[in-house]
Design a protein around this motif. Structure first.
Motif, mmCIF file in Angstrom:
data_model
loop_
_atom_site.group_PDB
_atom_site.id
_atom_site.type_symbol
_atom_site.label_atom_id
_atom_site.label_comp_id
_atom_site.label_asym_id
_atom_site.label_seq_id
_atom_site.Cartn_x
_atom_site.Cartn_y
_atom_site.Cartn_z
ATOM 1 N N THR A 289 0.801 -1.119 -0.184
ATOM 2 C CA THR A 289 0.098 -0.097 0.059
ATOM 3 C C THR A 289 0.753 1.372 -0.055
ATOM 4 O O THR A 289 1.932 1.219 0.339
ATOM 5 N N ALA A 290 0.271 2.387 -0.265
ATOM 6 C CA ALA A 290 1.027 3.669 -0.254
ATOM 7 C C ALA A 290 0.730 4.712 0.753
ATOM 8 O O ALA A 290 -0.554 4.581 1.553
ATOM 9 N N THR A 291 1.405 5.695 0.959
ATOM 10 C CA THR A 291 1.096 6.500 1.814
ATOM 11 C C THR A 291 1.666 7.897 1.240
ATOM 12 O O THR A 291 2.864 7.912 0.645
ATOM 13 N N ILE A 292 0.637 8.930 1.109
ATOM 14 C CA ILE A 292 1.368 10.228 0.769
ATOM 15 C C ILE A 292 1.938 10.979 1.681
ATOM 16 O O ILE A 292 1.320 11.373 2.676
ATOM 17 N N GLU A 293 3.226 11.204 1.684
ATOM 18 C CA GLU A 293 4.008 12.090 2.509
ATOM 19 C C GLU A 293 4.001 13.333 2.538
ATOM 20 O O GLU A 293 4.046 14.070 3.550
ATOM 21 N N THR A 294 4.229 13.781 1.208
ATOM 22 C CA THR A 294 4.113 15.208 0.898
ATOM 23 C C THR A 294 3.259 15.187 -0.444
ATOM 24 O O THR A 294 3.177 14.476 -1.239
ATOM 25 N N THR A 296 4.557 15.673 -3.257
ATOM 26 C CA THR A 296 5.264 15.249 -4.317
ATOM 27 C C THR A 296 6.101 14.135 -3.922
ATOM 28 O O THR A 296 7.052 13.487 -4.526
ATOM 29 N N LEU A 297 5.676 13.555 -2.586
ATOM 30 C CA LEU A 297 6.603 12.332 -2.099
ATOM 31 C C LEU A 297 5.395 11.254 -1.836
ATOM 32 O O LEU A 297 4.735 11.437 -0.947
ATOM 33 N N VAL A 298 5.745 9.980 -2.181
ATOM 34 C CA VAL A 298 4.737 8.903 -1.895
ATOM 35 C C VAL A 298 5.771 7.768 -1.517
ATOM 36 O O VAL A 298 6.791 7.262 -2.006
ATOM 37 N N GLN A 299 5.359 7.127 -0.239
ATOM 38 C CA GLN A 299 5.834 5.821 -0.075
ATOM 39 C C GLN A 299 5.218 4.687 -0.345
ATOM 40 O O GLN A 299 3.743 4.753 -0.177
ATOM 41 N N VAL A 300 5.604 3.611 -0.883
ATOM 42 C CA VAL A 300 4.998 2.534 -1.241
ATOM 43 C C VAL A 300 5.592 1.369 -0.483
ATOM 44 O O VAL A 300 6.871 1.199 -0.222
ATOM 45 N N LYS A 301 4.755 0.733 0.109
ATOM 46 C CA LYS A 301 5.427 -0.457 1.330
ATOM 47 C C LYS A 301 4.812 -1.808 1.377
ATOM 48 O O LYS A 301 3.445 -1.746 1.027
ATOM 49 N N TYR A 302 5.400 -2.822 1.512
ATOM 50 C CA TYR A 302 5.017 -4.222 1.496
ATOM 51 C C TYR A 302 4.510 -4.297 2.844
ATOM 52 O O TYR A 302 4.999 -4.110 3.852
ATOM 53 N N THR A 303 3.073 -4.604 2.773
ATOM 54 C CA THR A 303 2.597 -5.036 4.178
ATOM 55 C C THR A 303 2.121 -6.537 4.121
ATOM 56 O O THR A 303 1.355 -6.859 5.032
ATOM 57 N N GLY A 304 2.564 -7.229 3.306
ATOM 58 C CA GLY A 304 2.000 -8.598 2.754
ATOM 59 C C GLY A 304 2.099 -9.846 4.079
ATOM 60 O O GLY A 304 2.617 -9.375 5.037
#
Lengths: 305, 328
Positions: A289-294, A296-304
């Motif tokens: 899933t993704a988190t919008i940090e700013t 213009t900055l997106v974190q995409v993270k494995y949560t599986g």
């Protein structure tokens, strides 16, 4: 000399002339930039201009890309649509997508990210390849996209890895760029510009910031496709290898930085204003899933699993 | 517990490894402490970070009992003689400049001391700038070392690469910790952490450092390679006569001291420290969580001409970005 390479499923690629030694894109004129395949100078927007300067101020060596076919199976392409404030569940993509305002469409996208290392997921089968593919692209039905596959295969207790750079303009074939090495942990940046028309055309500027190599090329799409450019996206995707069911490799996390897109009508749209896409499994469990940090900055993270 | 006595009489204590099916999320406090896991934190924010870390590795996590290499006197922290705080006119408040550090730093709120710091980052690959030479990037988190404190308890990863006759070496990556102390003590240098498989570039590394707050002379250092789902921990000692001040915590990309002077920074592209938080405890036991976003930027600049080498950006409340610029 530019050269044109026909693609097996139709469409073609055009390569740019290699710039002379000592060529400085920062002081070059717009015509020279176009001839050598550099991203054009975005003088209309100071923020974009700043990013353009930063990217091209680093050590940079332009190479002419070489291609080989990429035999990866995509399980359909998701059609993205807004569902209120909720994250959009998706069987293969995770990340963020922006959707073009009515009557407008995307003409470029940009993103910089660190290529993650891949590990087999918890339920991995011995001898199968698992992939986390990181890329940016325009359009959801016929995406023009480019990025990196982080692949891993477990054989007994040893792990084998591959990392390949690729591009694709669906429904045309997918190609590896075989002479642009990328290693796990490298910072890569990609700028894609595209326009509709008959046929639609695009340019891809893929830059390995860590190694300093960049490979620009232009693409003509398969004729007869109504390309809309309705979305722009920053994605971590699971890929099916050799026809086996797709399962995402464990990749930890990655950040898409400088995540911005622009439209035909000269609007600059930040990834942060977009929709979060969650990769969900068969039981609606979130795998990535993704988190919008700013903006213009997106974190995409494995949560599986 | 086991005590490892290293060169320079550095005594590191290690824990009884947990059984293979040990789940830190359901274990009780005394088992966590016995097996070297950070205690389940008291505050909700900390618990969230704790849960997030272990949930990612649930069912797969393997604890490895660490061993240690010889403390490396030729490689280590450096502090007061070349760390300086400076505000340039026209630059927004909150910027700091250093000749060796880049990243973000937070300060304990008045009347409290920092006990605990955490952060995670994807290990970048590094490349060597065009000139022949040896290049280094140390990426770590720590407590103390800025403003009024002259020690640093720090733990992280070294990324080394060199160029010789134009050809670049294969980069190497290694884990280490150090409780640095400015004079009068002699610096012990970085302590390599061995036995745990070395990290690979592209791996997600999470580090947590827990102490009892100001006055502590021992710190629990917990390393997790999240993508490899392995981890290790130990109690790192301060040098004799040194104790934690707890005035600041930081997330840093550093050009370490090598053979007595500041090294040249390797081109690391960029690094994002995620899940950055520090916990400050007041004397009345009130806890305040300090996000990295509430702190100061630190930019690494060249000696003399102040040319920017590496930029620190507090990009979001819990994210610190570092970007290699060059200029060396």
């Amino acid at each position: 000399m530019t050269s044109r390479i026909p693609l097996s499923k139709g469409g073609s690629v055009r390569l740019f002339t290699e710039p002379p030694t000592g060529f400085d894109p920062l002081s070059a004129d717009d015509r020279e930039l176009a001839v050598y395949g550099f991203p054009r100078r975005p003088s209309e927007d100071p923020r974009l201009m700043e990013r353009w300067k930063t990217a091209l101020s680093r050590p940079l060596r332009i190479i002419r890309p070489r291609f080989r076919p990429r035999d990866r199976v995509r399980l359909g392409v998701p059609k993205l649509s807004r569902i209120g404030d909720l994250a959009i569940p998706n069987p293969i993509w995770s990340g963020v997508a922006v959707i073009a305002p009515a009557g407008d469409s995307f003409s470029w996208i940009e993103g910089t990210w660190i290529v993650p290392n891949a590990y087999p997921p918890g339920n991995a089968t011995n001898g199968l390849w698992y992939t986390a593919s990181t890329w940016v692209g325009i359009d959801d039905m016929y995406p023009l996209q480019a990025g990196c596959d982080s692949d891993v295969l477990a054989q007994g207790s040893s792990l084998h890895r591959e990392l390949n750079v690729w591009w694709e303009w669906v429904p045309g074939g997918s190609c590896y760029i075989s002479n642009l090495p990328v290693a796990q942990g490298d910072t890569v940046s990609c700028l894609i510009c595209a326009e509709g028309g008959t046929p639609p055309t695009g340019t891809v500027f893929l830059h390995n910031i860590t190694s300093g190599l960049a490979a620009p090329f232009a693409v003509n799409m398969i004729p007869g496709i109504q390309w809309s450019g309705n979305t722009a996206e920053w994605i971590v995707e699971q890929i099916s290898n050799d026809g086996d069911p797709a399962v995402l490799a464990r990749y930890g996390e990655t950040y898409f930085d400088g995540a911005i897109a622009g439209t035909v009508q000269h609007q600059v749209i930040d990834a942060g204003s977009g929709e979060i896409i969650q990769l969900v499994g068969a039981n609606n469990n979130v795998i990535s899933t993704a988190t919008i940090e700013t903006p213009t900055l997106v974190q995409v993270k494995y949560t599986g699993p | 517990m086991k005590t490892h006595t290293l060169d320079g009489n550095v005594k590191v204590r290690t824990f009884v490894p947990p059984p293979p099916d040990f789940d830190p999320l359901s274990a009780n406090q005394s088992d966590l402490l016995k097996h070297g896991f950070p205690a389940v934190p008291e505050s909700r924010e900390q618990r969230e970070l704790y849960k997030r870390l272990f949930q990612q590795m649930k069912g797969r996590f393997r604890y490895i009992e660490p061993t240690f290499g010889k403390p490396n006197k030729n490689r280590g922290g450096q502090y007061r003689f070349d760390k300086r705080r400076k505000k340039l006119s026209g630059v927004q408040a909150g910027n700091e400049y250093s000749n060796i550090w880049s990243g973000g730093v937070v300060y304990s709120p008045s009347g409290s001391g920092i006990r605990w710091v955490t952060g995670a980052w994807t290990i970048p690959n590094v490349s060597a700038p065009p000139e022949d030479g040896d290049y280094y990037a140390s990426i770590w988190i720590g407590i103390d070392g800025d403003d009024i404190s002259s020690d640093v308890i720090q733990a992280g990863v070294n990324c080394d690469v060199s160029r010789s006759h134009g050809a670049q070496s294969k980069p190497t990556f290694s884990l280490w910790w150090e409780w640095y102390q400015d004079e009068p003590n002699e610096d012990t240098g970085q302590v390599p952490i061995t036995k745990i498989p070395p990290p690979s570039p592209g791996d997600l590394l999470a580090v947590t450092i827990c102490t009892q707050g100001p006055g502590s002379t021992e710190a629990l250092v917990f390393f997790a390679n999240v993508t490899q789902a392995i981890g290790t921990s130990f109690l790192a000692p301060a040098q004799p006569g040194v104790a934690l001040v707890g005035n600041c915590a930081e997330w840093i990309v550093e050009r370490p001291r090598v053979n007595g002077s500041a090294s040249t920074l390797a081109d690391y592209g960029q690094v994002f420290f995620s899940s950055c938080a520090a916990a400050a405890y007041a004397s009345d036991a009130a806890i305040e969580i300090v996000d990295s976003g509430s702190g100061n930027y630190i930019n690494m600049v060249q000696y003399g001409d102040d040319a920017l080498i590496s930029q620190g950006i507090l990009v979001a409340p819990t994210v610190v970005e570092c970007v290699y610029v060059g200029g060396q």
